[in-house]
Design an enzyme around this catalytic site. Sequence first.
Site, mmCIF file in Angstrom:
data_model
loop_
_atom_site.group_PDB
_atom_site.id
_atom_site.type_symbol
_atom_site.label_atom_id
_atom_site.label_comp_id
_atom_site.label_asym_id
_atom_site.label_seq_id
_atom_site.Cartn_x
_atom_site.Cartn_y
_atom_site.Cartn_z
ATOM 1 N N GLY A 163 0.768 -1.252 0.161
ATOM 2 C CA GLY A 163 -0.097 0.040 0.060
ATOM 3 C C GLY A 163 0.857 1.312 0.031
ATOM 4 N N GLY A 164 0.088 2.477 0.227
ATOM 5 C CA GLY A 164 0.984 3.569 0.068
ATOM 6 C C GLY A 164 1.775 3.775 1.347
ATOM 7 C CG MET A 165 2.237 3.260 6.270
ATOM 8 S SD MET A 165 1.457 2.970 7.692
ATOM 9 C CE MET A 165 -0.007 3.942 7.575
ATOM 10 N N GLY A 166 3.369 1.280 3.120
ATOM 11 C CA GLY A 166 4.212 0.035 3.420
ATOM 12 C C GLY A 166 3.853 -1.247 2.622
ATOM 13 C CB VAL B 17 1.004 -6.181 4.859
ATOM 14 C CG1 VAL B 17 0.615 -6.996 5.818
ATOM 15 C CG2 VAL B 17 0.523 -4.773 5.058
ATOM 16 C CE LYS C 80 -0.171 -1.936 7.939
ATOM 17 N NZ LYS C 80 -1.560 -0.715 7.994
ATOM 18 C CG ASP D 285 -9.583 3.128 4.197
ATOM 19 O OD1 ASP D 285 -10.471 3.372 3.292
ATOM 20 O OD2 ASP D 285 -8.652 2.524 4.008
#
Length: 867
Positions: free
Chosen positions: A91-94, A96, A113, A207
């Site tokens: 995803g945008g953060m990292g 998993v 994550k 979300d």
Amino acid sequence: MDDRYLRAKTIAMEALDIAPDAREAWLARRCADDAGLRAEVDWLVTAAHTGPDNPLAPGWPPAGIEPLREGARVDAAQPGQYRILRLLGEGGMGVVYLAERDDGDAHQLVALKLLASAGPHGARLAQRMSEERRILASLRHPNIAHLLDGGSTGNGQPFIALEYVEGERIDRWCQARGLPLRERVALFLKVCAAVEHAHQRLVIHRDLKPANILVTDAGEPKLLDFGIARLIEEHAPAEPTGTAQRALTLAYASPEHVAGKPLSTATDVWSLGIVLYELLTGTRPHQAVESGHLLPDAIVSGEIRPPSSAPRTGVPETDRAASAVGQAVGRIPADIDAIVLKALRHAPEQRYPSVAALSDDLRRFLESRPVSARRGHAMYRLRRFAWRHRWQVAAASVLLVLASGFLFERERQLQQVIAERGKAQALAGFMTELFANADPSRSRGEQITVREVLDRGAKDLRRRTDLPADTRADLLLAMADANQGLALESAAEPLFREALELKRRTGRPPLELARVQMKLAHAYAQQGRNADAIAIHRQAQALLSPDQPEERIERLRHRVAELRNEGLAGTRPAADMAADLERVLVQLGRPDGKDLALIRADALSALADARQQLGDFDRSLRAHQESVALRERYSADDPGELLTARINYATLMLDVDVDRGIRMLEEADRDYVKLIGENTLARAVNLNQLSVGYSRAGRHKEALGASGRAVAVARNTTSADNRLYLQLAVGHAISLRTAGRMQESEALLREVLPGLRKRSAPGVDAVNLAYALSALSRLVLDEHHDTAQALALAREAEDVLQPYAADYLVVYDGMIDPLARSLAMQGNHREAEAAAARYASLLDAHGEPPQSRWRESLAVLRKAIAQ
């Protein structure tokens, strides 16, 4: 590990409410000498307080970060290590990964994550991950995936480790099972409870969407991904949600989120409304414009059509899927339309003030009470009142009709009274004649048993033409019930069949037919004719409608009984049985009355048996405990059912604590004799399990006595071809052989062999026949040295056992020994060695280690062949 984490989280949440200066002493008392527990508690308390001031360790990231491969290890800065199993998503953060947490002697699957790269926005992303860790540390709810660990790896890379949820996203889970509307609403309420828990702790998820709500095999939803969650007290505005983001995420965003305005709990109420809309229709309100640039404007100011008239998207595949959802859900009532539309009002202050208020309205709908979303409509409230009190209103309406048509109704009732009087006279005459048959003066001085009275009565009833068909059917049922009460299943079964056919011919409603079918299926099952019972249960389910409350209950009762018969027949893998039973338990939900509670108790008992076969003793025990608790609450007037549940629980306890299991079975046997009597099939089962317990405890003399009593009780209770009697007799015969009582063992095996051959069928019956043939073959060989007869019996056993050999090594081992030795004694060493080789191949395929008891048995056999 999971148990320790849950204990630690409970203590940590309590510790946060204690003043810092008193917290240390309090924690020392609560954690005592458990250093591992104290470390877990300290970490959670720290995580809940840690701010995101310095989210990135100095010098991170190192140059050239590569994706982690399967088997790679990640070291946390504090003690603990993770082994990467596979990639779950990015995803945008990292990124998993599915990983295994290794904490000394404990292992647990986690969703790991990792912040994939710092880049130009590294500090902000690391801050968000730190915030997610802090938020999750403060949440504790069964429907939220909980935090297990977090911080930095050994090289300074930020990470968090979450409970790994193996499940399916909620929309696909509902559709795969074809859940009707009310069951979808009940499942959605659990999601609402999780969101409400977060709101109570001042956390907005921001979300919410089906992809972030997974449902486990047990039917429990789990809320995931608090990566962009915010604390309400921060009053921070939302980041503008541009169209560059994925449409699916934007599709659930609220108008204020899209416009970049401050967010509140109303933001999550909107998202929940979208999720509910999709669960009930298969589409989202603005799905037709999600692929273009019009979606943000549609969210902010577009019209939302009610779920009952959800628009088509114009995409054939999507519309077909929506049509399938519509077929499963059925008609969407106006109450649901009103609830969803209130959750989706554009102005936040016009929505439900909280998720609790939304949940309350949904519960009102399920209970047929007026929902607040339609408050103020007088005629609507009147209709809700009438539906909620429909029986009282119906009774009042009937009285009104009777009053207006009194003369007509009076005449009709008079005619009915005359007909009922004639029917009662016919019944009285038949019953008088039935019991007169037992008069010694009419039976030539012979004593007549109850069974003979019932048999004569059934024969007389078949000749009667003066009784209506429905009356004859009821009398046949009464006599069948009496036979069943005497454990005469073979006599009860034809009476149930005749009664069912009469009721079919007279056009009785499906529910009445299904209840007779349940009795007939039970009679089949008690005779060990599980395939016939399964067929009847399936016929009944085809008759009943899942949309009619009473029929739905009876349908579930038949489904549970069908699965239990499949388990008894042994024709399906235990894992499949467990999965089907868990799905039924989801459909049953929490019981709100005796009928559903007892069906749930049956399902739990069957599930416990399946889990026991899988070696999952902890979950099996929990299922048994819940089943017994339900029986204790709802079966006070049926001690037989409660005692059977206790016996099942005690049987499992033998695998956990043999001495405790024995005590429970001994107590159950005393209660059975006192409350019900000595000769019942359930007591025979209990005595046999008691024999197993004694044997495991090394009390072999008591074990042999208990198995002998079990066979005697079964023989006194049922017929000679009953499966249970045959199984118990074979087991006792083998115990007699082990005790050196060879003649008694052989006599019993020869006595039951015709019955075993007669009822041999795929599954348990075939295995039981093979077991008896193998035991008799060994006796004939060892005691009479008759190699020809021993070989014939062993070959018959091998043919019967062929499809089940891998699952019943103990039976195969008992068969192959006399087979190979008989061949060797006849001088046919090549074929004897071939038989041993077949056994070796089976053990190889089964993965048996070199030191297993079966390998040792094979070695002894080969040595005997060589001699």
